[in-house]
Enzyme design. Sequence first.
Site, PDB file in Angstrom:
ATOM      1  N   GLU A  53       0.770  -1.250  -0.043  1.00 21.27           N
ATOM      2  CA  GLU A  53      -0.027   0.089   0.054  1.00 21.27           C
ATOM      3  C   GLU A  53       0.757   1.148   0.237  1.00 21.27           C
ATOM      4  O   GLU A  53       0.556   2.051  -0.801  1.00 21.27           O
ATOM      5  CB  GLU A  53      -0.923  -0.170   1.306  1.00 21.27           C
ATOM      6  CG  GLU A  53      -1.967  -0.855   1.179  1.00 21.27           C
ATOM      7  CD  GLU A  53      -3.115  -0.506   0.073  1.00 21.27           C
ATOM      8  OE1 GLU A  53      -2.868   0.621  -0.609  1.00 21.27           O
ATOM      9  OE2 GLU A  53      -4.021  -1.240  -0.080  1.00 21.27           O
ATOM     10  N   ASP A  71      -6.329   8.444  -0.179  1.00 21.27           N
ATOM     11  CA  ASP A  71      -5.911   7.242   0.617  1.00 21.27           C
ATOM     12  C   ASP A  71      -4.712   7.789   1.264  1.00 21.27           C
ATOM     13  O   ASP A  71      -3.801   8.406   0.815  1.00 21.27           O
ATOM     14  CB  ASP A  71      -5.622   6.017  -0.405  1.00 21.27           C
ATOM     15  CG  ASP A  71      -6.574   5.399  -1.093  1.00 21.27           C
ATOM     16  OD1 ASP A  71      -7.648   5.518  -0.557  1.00 21.27           O
ATOM     17  OD2 ASP A  71      -6.075   4.737  -2.173  1.00 21.27           O
TER      18      ASP A  71
END
Length: 148
Positions: A53, A71
């Site tokens: 990620e 994000d």
Amino acid sequence: MKALIILGLVLLSVMVQAKVFERCELARTLKRLGMDGYRGISLANWMCLAKWESGYNTRATNYNPGDRSTDYGIFQINSRYWCNDGKTPGAVNACHLSCNALLQDNIADAVACAKRVVRDPQGIRAWVAWRNRCQNRDLRQYIQGCGV
């Protein structure tokens, strides 16, 4: 005067630099914060998730133009559902925190919010990177040699 300006710029650049965790440093930190085995999710799974990620980068951000969300942080927690960035339309803020809290070198807020995410029915499957890079794989490499 010139020296003060240079010193100010150096200090500013230090303040805005991200903390990029070393692999074992993050493994130890996540273990200390109760992530190993949380909701049945191994530390190796959390490590793999963080690797893919954010590259273990506390200040990683990625904008999603489709829904105009972003994000944030080491787990790339989304502003549509989990945090408030003040600019995502229709944000839910289920973690009850500012998205900026997810960008701190101290990852306690990010960990608390990630724990909230996995309490939902999708669990760790909420993260696409986990499904694509970690699910059903041998993840020992993410914690190997870390003493955790």
